[in-house]
Design a protein around this motif. Structure first.
Motif, mmCIF file in Angstrom:
data_model
loop_
_atom_site.group_PDB
_atom_site.id
_atom_site.type_symbol
_atom_site.label_atom_id
_atom_site.label_comp_id
_atom_site.label_asym_id
_atom_site.label_seq_id
_atom_site.Cartn_x
_atom_site.Cartn_y
_atom_site.Cartn_z
ATOM 1 N N VAL A 53 -16.514 -31.851 0.856
ATOM 2 C CA VAL A 53 -15.558 -30.756 1.044
ATOM 3 C C VAL A 53 -16.075 -29.567 0.254
ATOM 4 N N THR A 54 -16.549 -28.542 0.951
ATOM 5 C CA THR A 54 -17.021 -27.346 0.262
ATOM 6 C C THR A 54 -15.867 -26.365 0.122
ATOM 7 N N ASN A 55 -15.858 -25.663 -0.993
ATOM 8 C CA ASN A 55 -14.718 -24.800 -1.297
ATOM 9 C C ASN A 55 -15.102 -23.872 -2.430
ATOM 10 N N ALA A 56 -14.827 -22.601 -2.276
ATOM 11 C CA ALA A 56 -15.088 -21.628 -3.345
ATOM 12 C C ALA A 56 -14.078 -20.499 -3.230
ATOM 13 N N GLY A 57 -13.654 -19.985 -4.345
ATOM 14 C CA GLY A 57 -12.710 -18.876 -4.336
ATOM 15 C C GLY A 57 -13.281 -17.663 -3.628
ATOM 16 N N GLY A 58 -12.404 -16.896 -3.017
ATOM 17 C CA GLY A 58 -12.843 -15.722 -2.279
ATOM 18 C C GLY A 58 -13.391 -14.635 -3.192
ATOM 19 N N PRO A 59 -14.388 -13.893 -2.703
ATOM 20 C CA PRO A 59 -14.938 -12.787 -3.491
ATOM 21 C C PRO A 59 -13.944 -11.640 -3.581
ATOM 22 N N PRO A 60 -14.159 -10.707 -4.501
ATOM 23 C CA PRO A 60 -13.206 -9.606 -4.680
ATOM 24 C C PRO A 60 -13.200 -8.657 -3.488
ATOM 25 N N GLY A 61 -12.079 -7.977 -3.340
ATOM 26 C CA GLY A 61 -11.977 -6.963 -2.307
ATOM 27 C C GLY A 61 -12.439 -5.613 -2.834
ATOM 28 N N GLY A 62 -12.414 -4.626 -1.954
ATOM 29 C CA GLY A 62 -12.801 -3.285 -2.360
ATOM 30 C C GLY A 62 -13.294 -2.457 -1.187
ATOM 31 N N ASP A 63 -13.459 -1.159 -1.430
ATOM 32 C CA ASP A 63 -13.982 -0.245 -0.424
ATOM 33 C C ASP A 63 -15.417 -0.636 -0.100
ATOM 34 N N PHE A 64 -15.733 -0.798 1.193
ATOM 35 C CA PHE A 64 -17.073 -1.231 1.586
ATOM 36 C C PHE A 64 -18.157 -0.271 1.098
ATOM 37 N N ARG A 65 -17.797 0.994 0.905
ATOM 38 C CA ARG A 65 -18.782 1.981 0.434
ATOM 39 C C ARG A 65 -19.219 1.731 -1.007
ATOM 40 N N GLN A 66 -18.369 1.060 -1.752
ATOM 41 C CA GLN A 66 -18.636 0.867 -3.181
ATOM 42 C C GLN A 66 -19.183 -0.521 -3.520
ATOM 43 N N LEU A 67 -19.323 -1.381 -2.529
ATOM 44 C CA LEU A 67 -19.850 -2.712 -2.796
ATOM 45 C C LEU A 67 -21.337 -2.633 -3.126
ATOM 46 N N THR A 68 -21.718 -3.269 -4.216
ATOM 47 C CA THR A 68 -23.098 -3.205 -4.678
ATOM 48 C C THR A 68 -23.916 -4.372 -4.140
ATOM 49 N N ASP A 69 -25.236 -4.236 -4.234
ATOM 50 C CA ASP A 69 -26.116 -5.330 -3.825
ATOM 51 C C ASP A 69 -25.841 -6.590 -4.645
ATOM 52 N N ASP A 70 -25.556 -6.407 -5.925
ATOM 53 C CA ASP A 70 -25.260 -7.570 -6.770
ATOM 54 C C ASP A 70 -24.002 -8.285 -6.289
ATOM 55 N N GLN A 71 -22.989 -7.532 -5.890
ATOM 56 C CA GLN A 71 -21.771 -8.154 -5.379
ATOM 57 C C GLN A 71 -22.038 -8.905 -4.077
ATOM 58 N N TRP A 72 -22.860 -8.327 -3.223
ATOM 59 C CA TRP A 72 -23.207 -9.013 -1.975
ATOM 60 C C TRP A 72 -23.980 -10.296 -2.255
ATOM 61 N N GLN A 73 -24.919 -10.234 -3.172
ATOM 62 C CA GLN A 73 -25.704 -11.427 -3.510
ATOM 63 C C GLN A 73 -24.817 -12.519 -4.098
ATOM 64 N N ALA A 74 -23.898 -12.129 -4.968
ATOM 65 C CA ALA A 74 -22.983 -13.112 -5.569
ATOM 66 C C ALA A 74 -22.098 -13.754 -4.508
ATOM 67 N N ALA A 75 -21.586 -12.947 -3.586
ATOM 68 C CA ALA A 75 -20.730 -13.481 -2.529
ATOM 69 C C ALA A 75 -21.510 -14.416 -1.610
ATOM 70 N N LEU A 76 -22.731 -14.055 -1.300
ATOM 71 C CA LEU A 76 -23.558 -14.914 -0.449
ATOM 72 C C LEU A 76 -23.844 -16.251 -1.116
ATOM 73 N N GLN A 77 -24.171 -16.213 -2.402
ATOM 74 C CA GLN A 77 -24.448 -17.457 -3.119
ATOM 75 C C GLN A 77 -23.209 -18.343 -3.204
ATOM 76 N N THR A 78 -22.071 -17.744 -3.508
ATOM 77 C CA THR A 78 -20.859 -18.517 -3.751
ATOM 78 C C THR A 78 -20.230 -19.028 -2.466
ATOM 79 N N ASN A 79 -20.138 -18.174 -1.460
ATOM 80 C CA ASN A 79 -19.351 -18.514 -0.270
ATOM 81 C C ASN A 79 -20.173 -18.906 0.949
ATOM 82 N N PHE A 80 -21.487 -18.793 0.856
ATOM 83 C CA PHE A 80 -22.325 -19.178 1.994
ATOM 84 C C PHE A 80 -23.455 -20.110 1.585
ATOM 85 N N LEU A 81 -24.355 -19.636 0.755
ATOM 86 C CA LEU A 81 -25.551 -20.413 0.450
ATOM 87 C C LEU A 81 -25.257 -21.699 -0.315
#
Length: 247
Positions: free
Chosen positions: A86-114
């Protein structure tokens, strides 16, 4: 109903509270040998005590950050013969798409996908060799209905959905199933902490109430059962009718 999974080894991620704990609890009730994984060792110990008190079964725990590849490998070494994942991870933070950083994208990918991809990839062949395997990924109803300002969640959950769609059908002949479980508004600790906002979410649910963790966990246990052997590659909503596909 006997789900026919007594004695199966279940690895439940994010299992110290909320939806992960609910799934671990129901699997333990069905007689599974459950291992809970989460980052907080103290929260895990407390969860194990509660689960054992409710079911009378011994529960194993592993404190690990599954967003890190080395931590995932450590968990996999400890649980090489997992029958139910059973895979499960808390959702990443919300925010304006214009302000999302590469680090935030990498963290979300690692936590919720990879993280889920890694665990699935390593464990599937063993499941296939033993002639039984169940993978249930706890994702989100945002897979069906995207939510504004949750682009990190929308995108990474959809990435996992696409991965499962292909892989589930490749391993279907091996008696291994992979499904996604999509929660709507469920009365977990997180929802209760939202206060007035939580009530606004509940008011949108056609059933007029939030779902219970027990209902969610029972759905997970069913998907892991022998009775659900013909269900694979699906996205199962547990949302009280919130998502409307007729519009």
């Amino acid at each position: 109903m006997d789900f026919g999974i007594a004695g199966r080894r279940a690895l439940v991620c994010g299992g110290s509270k909320g939806l992960g704990y609910a799934c671990g609890l129901e699997l333990a009730k069905e007689g599974c040998e459950v291992t809970l994984v989460a980052r907080d060792a103290a929260a895990l110990a407390s969860a194990a005590q509660r689960l054992q008190a409710e079911t009378g079964r011994t529960v194993q725990v592993l404190a690990a950050d599954l967003s890190r590849a080395d931590e995932r490998e450590r968990v996999l070494r400890a649980c090489p013969d997992t029958d139910i994942l059973v895979t499960n991870a808390g959702g990443p933070p919300g925010g304006d798409f214009r302000q999302l950083t590469d680090d935030q994208w990498q963290a979300a990918l690692q936590t919720n996908f990879l993280s889920a991809v890694h665990l699935i990839r390593v464990l599937l062949d063993g499941m296939a060799a033993r002639g039984f395997g169940r993978v249930v990924n706890i994702t989100s109803m945002t897979v069906r209905t995207a939510v504004r300002h949750l682009e990190l969640s929308n995108a990474t959950r959809l990435a996992l959905t696409g991965y499962v769609a292909g892989v589930a059908r490749q391993v279907a002949p091996t008696r291994v199933t992979i499904n996604n479980l999509l929660p709507g508004t469920i009365a977990t600790e997180r929802i209760r902490e939202l206060g007035d906002t939580a009530q606004k979410l509940v008011d949108k649910v056609p059933m007029g109430r939030a779902g219970t963790p027990e209902e969610f966990g029972a759905t997970c246990a069913f998907l892991c059962s022998r009775q659900a052997a013909f269900i694979t590659g699906q996205n199962v909503l547990v949302d009280g009718g919130l998502c409307d596909f007729t519009v």
